[in-house]
Motif scaffolding. Structure first.
Motif, PDB file in Angstrom:
ATOM      1  N   ILE A  36       0.668  -1.226  -0.130  1.00  0.00           N
ATOM      2  CA  ILE A  36      -0.004  -0.460  -0.066  1.00  0.00           C
ATOM      3  C   ILE A  36       1.017   1.420  -0.319  1.00  0.00           C
ATOM      4  N   ALA A  37       0.478   2.074  -1.073  1.00  0.00           N
ATOM      5  CA  ALA A  37       1.420   3.748  -1.131  1.00  0.00           C
ATOM      6  C   ALA A  37       0.037   4.651  -0.847  1.00  0.00           C
ATOM      7  N   ILE A  38       0.297   5.412   0.357  1.00  0.00           N
ATOM      8  CA  ILE A  38      -0.626   5.687   0.964  1.00  0.00           C
ATOM      9  C   ILE A  38      -0.148   7.693   0.317  1.00  0.00           C
ATOM     10  N   VAL A  39      -0.857   8.433  -0.073  1.00  0.00           N
ATOM     11  CA  VAL A  39      -0.300   9.788  -0.485  1.00  0.00           C
ATOM     12  C   VAL A  39      -1.069  10.780  -0.086  1.00  0.00           C
ATOM     13  N   ASP A  40      -0.966  11.950   0.709  1.00  0.00           N
ATOM     14  CA  ASP A  40      -2.136  12.832   1.195  1.00  0.00           C
ATOM     15  C   ASP A  40      -1.192  14.108  -0.184  1.00  0.00           C
ATOM     16  N   GLY A  41      -3.181  14.050  -0.726  1.00  0.00           N
ATOM     17  CA  GLY A  41      -2.861  14.547  -1.887  1.00  0.00           C
ATOM     18  C   GLY A  41      -3.819  16.762  -1.807  1.00  0.00           C
ATOM     19  N   SER A  42      -3.220  16.871  -1.198  1.00  0.00           N
ATOM     20  CA  SER A  42      -3.677  18.172  -0.176  1.00  0.00           C
ATOM     21  C   SER A  42      -3.343  19.272  -1.390  1.00  0.00           C
TER      22      SER A  42
END
Length: 283
Positions: free
Chosen positions: A23-29
């Motif tokens: 799993i890759a978690i991405v903060d795209g804010s």
């Protein structure tokens, strides 16, 4: 057909998969300048453990003169690979608004060939409300390989849109607020004309989002039906700069529309040209 369950994951699911190398978690804010928020600063202060920050203004074609235009496949691959993201992972994107710029990042990964891209339902606001784990700082990453290939069918250029207007080969749907669509409110970016593309339909993105989450499929179908949009026919989404257009693309995907593309330059490009046709008033 892509179902809602194929796109969104719950906070419970993500919490159970923290630390999973698949799993890759991405903060795209990302926020509009009028919001008075700095996404990078907020990420450094608190983010979901293991998340990397994806800056749509930097992972972009910075030579175009337009905001956050898609980069080349080579630049995208190098940047996200260096951040520790592989195209073989399940990529989970979230943002600090609940559902805003995460849709653009979801769309971007899909455009460059990621096979399994999800959005965290409820985003960072729900994660925090539920008291789930947080971390701060700027984590180091182990570089991975991302094989990127641009899906050119999913992206429309200004010339493509001119052709669509001329031959009525697709429905153009505008995600900007209705008063900007009608030309009654000024554009937030200086130098842009007010109004909309001839023949386009107004579907403000807020009509498909409630409390930071995408509305139900039935509600979304009703919204597009009210705007005289046929999801079974080709659709081009547009907005101010290609961010909220991706929310409409996301919403359409969840109700089975499979002929959806996005005008990357959107009104930031169209409204800046002297030779592009512009209409005002209702659709």
């Amino acid at each position: 057909m892509t179902e809602r369950a194929d796109i969104f994951v719950s906070t419970e699911w993500l919490a159970a998969h923290l630390g999973d190398p698949s799993i890759a978690i991405v903060d795209g804010s990302w926020y509009l300048p009028t919001a008075g928020r700095n996404a990078a600063t907020e990420y450094a202060a608190a983010h979901i453990p293991g998340a990397v920050f994806f800056d749509i203004d930097k992972v972009a074609d910075t030579t175009s003169g337009l905001p956050h235009m898609l980069p080349s496949a080579e630049l995208f691959a190098a940047t996200v690979g260096a951040a520790g993201i592989s195209d073989k992972q399940t990529i989970v994107v979230y943002d600090g608004a609940g559902l805003f710029s995460a849709a653009r990042v979801w769309w971007t990964f899909r455009v460059f060939g990621a096979k399994d891209v999800r959005i965290l339902d409820g985003g960072f606001p729900l994660w925090k409300t539920e008291g789930r784990p947080l971390e701060s700082g700027l984590p180091s990453a182990t570089a991975k390989t991302f094989h990127a290939t641009l899906d050119s069918d999913a992206v429309r250029t200004i010339d493509d849109v001119k052709s669509v207007i001329a031959d009525h080969s697709a429905q153009i749907v505008d995600a900007r607020p209705a008063d900007r669509f009608r030309g009654e409110a000024p554009e937030p970016r200086p130098g842009l004309r007010a109004g909309h593309m001839p023949g386009s339909h107004s579907v403000p993105f807020g009509e498909v989002v409630a409390n930071g989450r995408l509305k139900s499929a039935d509600d979304i179908k009703s919204v597009f039906a009210a705007a005289d949009i046929d999801p079974s026919q080709p659709i081009v989404t547009s907005c101010g700069s290609g961010v909220s257009a991706a929310i409409l693309s996301l919403a359409l995907t969840t109700i089975g529309a499979d002929k959806v593309s996005l005008y990357d330059g959107s009104w930031a490009e169209w409204g800046s040209k002297a030779d592009t046709p512009v209409e005002t008033g209702p659709a």
